[in-house]
Design an enzyme around this catalytic site. Structure first.
Site, PDB file in Angstrom:
ATOM      1  N   THR A  43       0.822  -1.215   0.000  1.00 18.47           N
ATOM      2  CA  THR A  43       0.000   0.000   0.000  1.00 18.47           C
ATOM      3  C   THR A  43       0.852   1.259   0.000  1.00 18.47           C
ATOM      4  OG1 THR A  43      -1.763  -1.154   1.161  1.00 18.47           O
ATOM      5  CG2 THR A  43      -1.802   1.249   1.250  1.00 18.47           C
ATOM      6  N   CYS A  44       1.835   1.318   0.891  1.00 24.69           N
ATOM      7  CA  CYS A  44       2.604   2.557   1.077  1.00 24.69           C
ATOM      8  C   CYS A  44       3.237   3.033  -0.228  1.00 24.69           C
ATOM      9  CB  CYS A  44       3.670   2.354   2.150  1.00 24.69           C
ATOM     10  SG  CYS A  44       4.744   3.768   2.320  1.00 24.69           S
ATOM     11  N   CYS A  49       1.123   6.122   1.071  1.00 27.68           N
ATOM     12  CA  CYS A  49       1.973   7.235   1.524  1.00 27.68           C
ATOM     13  C   CYS A  49       2.787   7.913   0.418  1.00 27.68           C
ATOM     14  CB  CYS A  49       2.985   6.752   2.567  1.00 27.68           C
ATOM     15  SG  CYS A  49       2.492   5.342   3.524  1.00 27.68           S
ATOM     16  N   LYS A  52       0.766   9.508  -2.553  1.00 26.73           N
ATOM     17  CA  LYS A  52      -0.041  10.551  -1.897  1.00 26.73           C
ATOM     18  C   LYS A  52       0.815  11.776  -1.598  1.00 26.73           C
ATOM     19  CE  LYS A  52       0.212  11.114   2.085  1.00 26.73           C
ATOM     20  NZ  LYS A  52      -0.311  10.349   3.183  1.00 26.73           N
ATOM     21  N   TYR A 100      12.319  -2.083  -4.954  1.00 29.48           N
ATOM     22  CA  TYR A 100      11.936  -3.048  -3.911  1.00 29.48           C
ATOM     23  C   TYR A 100      12.215  -4.474  -4.384  1.00 29.48           C
ATOM     24  CZ  TYR A 100       9.823  -0.261  -0.229  1.00 29.48           C
ATOM     25  OH  TYR A 100       9.635   0.582   0.832  1.00 29.48           O
ATOM     26  N   ALA A 116      -1.106 -16.611  -2.394  1.00 30.26           N
ATOM     27  CA  ALA A 116      -0.727 -17.792  -1.622  1.00 30.26           C
ATOM     28  C   ALA A 116      -1.739 -18.032  -0.513  1.00 30.26           C
ATOM     29  CB  ALA A 116       0.659 -17.593  -1.021  1.00 30.26           C
ATOM     30  N   TYR A 179      -7.526  10.354   8.343  1.00 31.20           N
ATOM     31  CA  TYR A 179      -6.304  10.715   7.622  1.00 31.20           C
ATOM     32  C   TYR A 179      -6.586  10.911   6.127  1.00 31.20           C
ATOM     33  CZ  TYR A 179      -3.094   9.036  11.335  1.00 31.20           C
ATOM     34  OH  TYR A 179      -2.386   8.855  12.485  1.00 31.20           O
ATOM     35  N   ILE A 180      -7.151   9.839   5.535  1.00 32.92           N
ATOM     36  CA  ILE A 180      -7.253   9.838   4.075  1.00 32.92           C
ATOM     37  C   ILE A 180      -8.228  10.920   3.609  1.00 32.92           C
ATOM     38  CG2 ILE A 180      -7.933   8.440   2.075  1.00 32.92           C
ATOM     39  CD1 ILE A 180      -6.855   5.981   3.565  1.00 32.92           C
ATOM     40  N   GLU A 183      -6.501  14.348   3.961  1.00 31.76           N
ATOM     41  CA  GLU A 183      -5.381  14.523   3.029  1.00 31.76           C
ATOM     42  C   GLU A 183      -5.891  14.721   1.603  1.00 31.76           C
ATOM     43  OE1 GLU A 183      -1.884  12.203   5.500  1.00 31.76           O
ATOM     44  OE2 GLU A 183      -2.790  11.149   3.835  1.00 31.76           O
ATOM     45  N   THR A 313       3.230   2.692   8.176  1.00 33.72           N
ATOM     46  CA  THR A 313       4.338   1.998   7.511  1.00 33.72           C
ATOM     47  C   THR A 313       5.571   1.818   8.403  1.00 33.72           C
ATOM     48  OG1 THR A 313       3.602   2.750   5.363  1.00 33.72           O
ATOM     49  CG2 THR A 313       5.935   2.198   5.549  1.00 33.72           C
ATOM     50  N   ALA A 344       1.712  11.911  11.441  1.00 35.67           N
ATOM     51  CA  ALA A 344       1.413  13.164  10.736  1.00 35.67           C
ATOM     52  C   ALA A 344       0.231  12.977   9.812  1.00 35.67           C
ATOM     53  CB  ALA A 344       2.629  13.613   9.928  1.00 35.67           C
ATOM     54  N   HIS A 439      16.930  31.146  14.469  1.00 36.28           N
ATOM     55  CA  HIS A 439      16.062  32.265  14.118  1.00 36.28           C
ATOM     56  C   HIS A 439      16.359  32.763  12.713  1.00 36.28           C
ATOM     57  CE1 HIS A 439      13.461  35.636  14.916  1.00 36.28           C
ATOM     58  NE2 HIS A 439      14.405  36.452  14.459  1.00 36.28           N
ATOM     59  N   GLU A 444      11.517  27.264  15.890  1.00 37.39           N
ATOM     60  CA  GLU A 444      12.028  27.883  17.123  1.00 37.39           C
ATOM     61  C   GLU A 444      10.913  28.090  18.145  1.00 37.39           C
ATOM     62  OE1 GLU A 444      13.399  32.038  16.935  1.00 37.39           O
ATOM     63  OE2 GLU A 444      12.334  32.234  15.030  1.00 37.39           O
TER      64      GLU A 444
HETATM   65  P1  NDP Z   1      -9.225   6.731   9.839  1.00 36.23           P
HETATM   66  O1  NDP Z   1      -9.284   5.677  10.853  1.00 36.23           O
HETATM   67  O2  NDP Z   1      -8.188   7.774   9.918  1.00 36.23           O
HETATM   68  O3  NDP Z   1     -10.634   7.489   9.800  1.00 36.23           O
HETATM   69  C1  NDP Z   1     -11.801   6.787   9.533  1.00 36.23           C
HETATM   70  C2  NDP Z   1     -12.951   7.757   9.446  1.00 36.23           C
HETATM   71  O4  NDP Z   1     -14.074   7.084   8.950  1.00 36.23           O
HETATM   72  C3  NDP Z   1     -13.325   8.348  10.776  1.00 36.23           C
HETATM   73  O5  NDP Z   1     -13.699   9.688  10.592  1.00 36.23           O
HETATM   74  C4  NDP Z   1     -14.495   7.488  11.220  1.00 36.23           C
HETATM   75  O6  NDP Z   1     -15.486   8.167  11.954  1.00 36.23           O
HETATM   76  C5  NDP Z   1     -15.118   7.076   9.915  1.00 36.23           C
HETATM   77  N1  NDP Z   1     -15.657   5.731   9.963  1.00 36.23           N
HETATM   78  C6  NDP Z   1     -15.109   4.643  10.519  1.00 36.23           C
HETATM   79  N2  NDP Z   1     -15.874   3.558  10.353  1.00 36.23           N
HETATM   80  C7  NDP Z   1     -16.958   3.973   9.664  1.00 36.23           C
HETATM   81  C8  NDP Z   1     -18.127   3.328   9.193  1.00 36.23           C
HETATM   82  N3  NDP Z   1     -18.356   2.060   9.430  1.00 36.23           N
HETATM   83  N4  NDP Z   1     -19.043   4.081   8.513  1.00 36.23           N
HETATM   84  C9  NDP Z   1     -18.841   5.379   8.302  1.00 36.23           C
HETATM   85  N5  NDP Z   1     -17.747   6.045   8.734  1.00 36.23           N
HETATM   86  C10 NDP Z   1     -16.819   5.346   9.404  1.00 36.23           C
HETATM   87  O7  NDP Z   1      -9.202   5.945   8.440  1.00 36.23           O
HETATM   88  P2  NDP Z   1      -8.650   6.318   6.988  1.00 36.23           P
HETATM   89  O8  NDP Z   1      -9.433   5.481   6.066  1.00 36.23           O
HETATM   90  O9  NDP Z   1      -8.600   7.779   6.775  1.00 36.23           O
HETATM   91  O10 NDP Z   1      -7.160   5.764   7.044  1.00 36.23           O
HETATM   92  C11 NDP Z   1      -6.911   4.412   7.399  1.00 36.23           C
HETATM   93  C12 NDP Z   1      -5.625   4.284   8.152  1.00 36.23           C
HETATM   94  O11 NDP Z   1      -4.532   4.429   7.272  1.00 36.23           O
HETATM   95  C13 NDP Z   1      -5.434   5.356   9.218  1.00 36.23           C
HETATM   96  O12 NDP Z   1      -5.997   4.991  10.440  1.00 36.23           O
HETATM   97  C14 NDP Z   1      -3.932   5.459   9.295  1.00 36.23           C
HETATM   98  O13 NDP Z   1      -3.457   4.556  10.247  1.00 36.23           O
HETATM   99  C15 NDP Z   1      -3.462   5.073   7.920  1.00 36.23           C
HETATM  100  N6  NDP Z   1      -3.072   6.276   7.159  1.00 36.23           N
HETATM  101  C16 NDP Z   1      -2.047   7.030   7.619  1.00 36.23           C
HETATM  102  C17 NDP Z   1      -1.653   8.159   6.956  1.00 36.23           C
HETATM  103  C18 NDP Z   1      -0.530   8.975   7.497  1.00 36.23           C
HETATM  104  O14 NDP Z   1       0.228   8.464   8.318  1.00 36.23           O
HETATM  105  N7  NDP Z   1      -0.389  10.241   7.099  1.00 36.23           N
HETATM  106  C19 NDP Z   1      -2.314   8.595   5.730  1.00 36.23           C
HETATM  107  C20 NDP Z   1      -3.407   7.750   5.344  1.00 36.23           C
HETATM  108  C21 NDP Z   1      -3.755   6.640   6.039  1.00 36.23           C
HETATM  109  P3  NDP Z   1     -15.325   8.750  13.452  1.00 36.23           P
HETATM  110  O15 NDP Z   1     -15.166  10.198  13.252  1.00 36.23           O
HETATM  111  O16 NDP Z   1     -16.604   8.383  14.117  1.00 36.23           O
HETATM  112  O17 NDP Z   1     -14.153   8.099  14.046  1.00 36.23           O
END
Ligand code: NDP
Length: 450
Positions: A43-44, A49, A52, A100, A116, A179-180, A183, A313, A344, A439, A444
């Site tokens: 994925t990454c 990542c 993106k 990779y 597999a 996150y997604i 972003e 990741t 982040a 500075h 800072e």
């Molecule tokens: P997140 O866990 O960040 O957010 C999920 C969102 O979807 C939340 O707002 C949540 O609501 C909502 N949600 C969860 N379940 C449901 C559902 N069943 N129905 C409707 N809404 C729902 O997930 P992402 O998909 O954005 O990203 C997945 C993971 O990937 C992240 O947790 C992160 O670990 C990783 N990632 C990291 C990044 C980075 O490091 N910059 C970038 C992208 C992904 P609620 O508000 O209620 O919680």
């Protein structure tokens, strides 16, 4: 190593965790094969990542080119070509995938480009029907986007498809507030889309410090991103002209060009034969593992998103490294420390964080002190951009130890990486105070907090 089996290690999944584990195990002398049904890199590298971040860079030029005017530059005839950026990003993804594969080859890891499945205690059957045996099996199959069940959900895309669009959507609805969602909202908004974020709750980025979440929400609103909270999909209907009619609870019907679902990711544990050998799964379908990434079956391990510990990741890489060193290396087994992991969000502007939020620290420690700097970065001042950064430091009031740092503002992830070392090392506010500022910088602010 033993000749009883075809391999000492068979890894399923060549993503960040699987690749690291495989090549380190091989470097320790193990005979290793890794099966990958899609593309090496996971994925990454392929659809997360890395591409993106390239889009984030591309998107930021929209503001930079605008701001450049205040610095004396005149830019005439500027235009943006999505297809050019998209293809350029994909070319680099191809390059990285190649690297990779090369790394695995250099370490004499056999790459098997097939799906597999575990079909016996030490037996793996490949999609071609070929059967192999391995002393140890590592499952590193990652996770995939979760798509809620509702009529018409097949018309929506996920982040997987977002990298391959034919054009930038004029109007895009992004479901989720994590996150997604944030972003990609930033990315599409900078590219000129009218972006709406819709979330089931009334918060974005649950788990991040409230003040930063509020700040991102305010800035996003000013940039023109629309938010619908406490809503869920009822249905999506594809119209004759290709646009999508969307009905969400509590909202009128709306028309979008794309709908993107970003509501979390679910572990890829189906169809792997885990039940055949009795590997225990958790509530969300994740593989349950101990501190050494071992499942309840002695010779089967799992690392990365498929274990749903921390879906990041660098964490998967550490888990893969620790597994390979512990099982195949000369030293003592060791576990990954999952505490104090910095993270982040590459939103516009980005957020970075390490340690406890103010709320968590109040609950866990009680007696805390919060230091804060709410400032307008110099570049924004000159550019006439009324966008403020916010840095927060949370300390244990008794000991002065820093228990959390949270930042929103330009380059905050770059700044955070260094600050995270200090927080992980248990340094105090006094240690930061004793450090001379560089500075003029934004960073800072961290040593000038009062
Ligand atoms: P997140 O866990 O960040 O957010 C999920 C969102 O979807 C939340 O707002 C949540 O609501 C909502 N949600 C969860 N379940 C449901 C559902 N069943 N129905 C409707 N809404 C729902 O997930 P992402 O998909 O954005 O990203 C997945 C993971 O990937 C992240 O947790 C992160 O670990 C990783 N990632 C990291 C990044 C980075 O490091 N910059 C970038 C992208 C992904 P609620 O508000 O209620 O919680």
């Amino acid at each position: 190593m033993t000749a009883e089996y075809d391999y000492d290690l068979f890894t399923i999944g060549a993503g960040s965790g699987g690749v690291r584990a495989s090549r380190v195990a091989a470097a320790h002398g193990a005979r290793v094969a890794v099966a990958e049904e899609y593309r090496v890199g996971g994925t990454c590298v392929i659809r997360g990542c890395v591409p993106k971040k390239m889009l984030v860079y591309g998107a930021h030029f929209a503001e930079d080119l605008e701001d450049a005017k205040s610095f004396g530059w005149s830019i005439e005839g500027k235009s943006f070509d999505w297809v050019k950026l998209r293809d350029h990003v994909q070319k680099d993804v191809d390059r990285l995938e190649g690297l990779y594969g090369e790394t695995l080859g250099n370490h004499k890891v056999e790459v098997i480009r097939e799906r597999a499945e575990i079909t016996g205690e030490h037996e793996i059957t490949l999609a071609s029907g070929r059967k192999v045996t391995a002393k140890h099996i590592l499952v590193a199959t990652g996770a995939r986007p979760h798509v809620p069940d509702f009529p018409g959900n097949e018309h929506a895309i996920t982040s997987n498809e977002a990298f391959h669009l034919d054009e930038v959507p004029r109007r895009i609805l992004i479901a989720g507030g994590g996150y997604i969602a944030n972003e990609f909202a930033g990315i599409f908004n900078e590219f000129g889309s009218k972006v709406t974020i819709a979330n089931r709750s009334d918060v974005i980025l649950r788990g991040y410090d409230e003040a930063l979440r509020d700040r991102l929400l305010q800035i996003s609103l000013i940039k023109g991103i629309e938010f619908c909270f406490n809503t869920q999909f009822e249905w999506i209907e594809k119209q004759e002209d290709g646009t999508l009619k969307v009905k969400m609870t509590g909202e009128d019907e709306r028309i979008y060009d794309q709908v993107m679902i970003a509501t979390g990711r679910v572990p890829n544990t189906e169809g792997l034969g885990l039940e055949t050998v009795g590997v225990e799964l958790g509530e969300n379908g994740q593989i349950k593992v101990d501190a050494f990434s071992k499942t309840n079956v002695d010779h089967i391990y799992a690392v990365g998103d498929v274990t749903d510990r921390v879906q990041l990741t660098p964490v998967a890489i550490r888990e893969g490294q620790a597994f390979a060193d512990s099982v195949f290396g000369p030293g003592e087994p060791y576990a990954v420390d999952h505490s104090c992991i910095p993270s982040a969000v590459f939103s516009h502007p980005p957020i970075a964080s390490v340690g406890m939020t103010e709320g968590e620290a109040r609950n866990r420690i009680g007696n805390i002190r919060v230091f804060q700097s709410d400032f307008r970065p110099m570049k924004n001042v000159v550019a006439g951009r009324n966008e403020r950064g916010l840095y927060k430091m949370i300390t244990n009031a008794q000991t002065g130890q820093i228990v959390g740092v949270h930042m929103i503002g330009p380059e905050s992830p770059e700044i955070m990486q260094a600050a995270a070392v200090a927080v992980k090392a248990g340094l105090t506010k006094a240690d930061f105070d004793a450090t001379t500022a560089i500075h003029p910088t934004m960073a800072e602010e961290l040593v000038l907090l009062r």
